[in-house]
Design an enzyme around this catalytic site. Structure first.
Site, PDB file in Angstrom:
ATOM      1  N   LYS A   1      -8.970  -7.832  14.644  1.00 33.79           N
ATOM      2  CA  LYS A   1      -9.259  -8.810  13.583  1.00 33.79           C
ATOM      3  C   LYS A   1      -9.093 -10.331  13.869  1.00 33.79           C
ATOM      4  CE  LYS A   1      -4.253  -8.516  11.496  1.00 33.79           C
ATOM      5  NZ  LYS A   1      -3.513  -8.271  10.427  1.00 33.79           N
TER       6      LYS A   1
ATOM      7  N   ARG B   1       5.290  -2.298   1.991  1.00 33.00           N
ATOM      8  CA  ARG B   1       3.561  -2.764   1.886  1.00 33.00           C
ATOM      9  C   ARG B   1       2.845  -1.416   1.688  1.00 33.00           C
ATOM     10  NH1 ARG B   1       0.287  -5.304   6.958  1.00 33.00           N
ATOM     11  NH2 ARG B   1      -0.459  -3.332   7.273  1.00 33.00           N
TER      12      ARG B   1
END
Length: 362
Positions: free
Chosen positions: A36, A131
């Site tokens: 990414k 998360r």
């Protein structure tokens, strides 16, 4: 040559990848590089493939699409829970995805049937960093709801730690993940191929672990590209920490007062910092700003101090000698600096030692 400029040494990235593969192979752990920060760049992807990886991961479908459209055929993993609005592209470009919602997996199943393809899911477990993840006590119920969905293969389970609150991926967390994997296999009579123990923050545990574990995969980005583990920000022995550097140009150099004068309000970013009068200073301005890079993610060379920044300007002070206009200053990067600078269209990307890495499209 254009500036600001990222110099990306493909040979060093290759070396870091090979070294990590070899280190973790001894622990029976495979690595899945996360691309990414490079926006799915095919050059970097081919470097990673040449180094010996068997799968590529990314958090953005668009990046994986870029990889696949370049002709690279290596299996891909989406490491962010799929958006309902992107289900078709997830199935088209991603072989596997990390998942936490039954509704999303049902949608994946429905669309996969229409496209006549099978899709592998890795169920993420919540182990404390708060998360993404299914709560451990709800895991059996979660699996029970998806196990018979057509065209969906439960490929494994995984965890993400240290990203939000810095919760340490230690022996206890990895043991818990291993136990959950075994309990799911026993309960549902299935085999989980991937037990993914997290990101570069899990490297400290993985390298030093001497106990039996089911964890057999890590999703790595920072450790490959910057040569350090993210939990304690320590360099990893044997890896290059300078595979990627950022160079920018001085556009002004003057002796100025250190204390501003006139009535002060907030600056352009709503900040109002306390300032001490240090007399006259050797101040320089570098053509690099917050629109280009996360300033907290860069480190100036010895003898230069970063004092402030605006959208387009980085204000530094030289300790002994004034900088000169046109001088090029090389900065070190941490993960936030790399992520932001790679994402900026205003920073030139200079891939070095590319020859030999652009041909292999596994």
């Amino acid at each position: 040559m254009s500036y600001p400029r990222l110099d990306i040494n493909c040979t060093k990235i290759y070396f870091n990848t090979r070294t990590l593969i070899n280190k973790l192979y001894k622990k029976r752990i495979s690595i899945t590089p996360v691309t990414k920060v490079f926006l799915g760049n095919p050059i970097i992807t081919n470097v990673l493939i040449n180094a010996g990886v068997n799968m590529i991961a990314d958090s953005r479908v668009e990046n994986i699409e870029r990889i696949k459209l370049s002709g690279i055929k290596i299996p891909t993993m989406l490491i962010r829970t799929p958006m309902i609005s992107q289900i078709t592209n997830v199935l088209k470009y991603c072989n596997f995805s990390l998942n936490t919602e039954v509704s999303v997996i049902k949608k994946l199943s429905l669309e996969a049937c229409k496209l006549d393809i099978k899709h592998g899911v890795i169920i993420m477990i919540e182990l404390g960093d708060l998360r993404e993840g299914v709560m451990p006590h709800q895991l059996f119920d979660f699996v029970n709801k998806i196990i018979k969905l057509p065209n969906i293969i439960i490929k494994g389970i995984g965890v993400n730690l240290a990203c939000r609150y810095g919760v340490v991926p230690d022996k206890m967390k990895m043991s818990q993940l291993s136990e959950l994997a075994t309990s799911v296999e026993n309960k549902f009579n299935i085999k989980l191929d991937i037990i993914s123990g997290g990101n570069s923050a899990s490297l400290y545990w993985a390298i030093n672990n001497k106990n039996q574990t089911r964890v057999n995969n890590l999703r790595l980005g920072e450790s490959i590209f910057l040569g350090c583990e993210s939990l304690y920000q320590k360099p990893i022995k044997g890896l290059f920490t300078d595979a990627i550097t950022l160079t920018a140009e001085v556009i002004e150099s003057k002796i100025k007062p250190s204390l501003p004068w006139g009535e002060r309000g907030c600056n352009a970013f709503g900040e109002k910092e306390d300032i001490c009068d240090r007399g006259l200073v050797l101040q320089a301005i570098i053509a690099l700003g917050r629109q280009d890079v996360s300033i907290s993610g860069i480190k100036a060379p010895k003898g230069i101090t970063i004092v402030s920044s605006t959208s387009d300007h980085l204000v530094v002070e030289a300790i002994k000698y004034p900088l000169f206009v046109g001088q090029k200053i090389k900065f070190e990067l941490d993960y936030s600096g790399l992520l932001s600078s790679m994402s900026s269209p205003f920073i030139y990307k200079n891939f070095q030692n590319v020859k030999g890495f652009e041909l292999l499209k596994k």
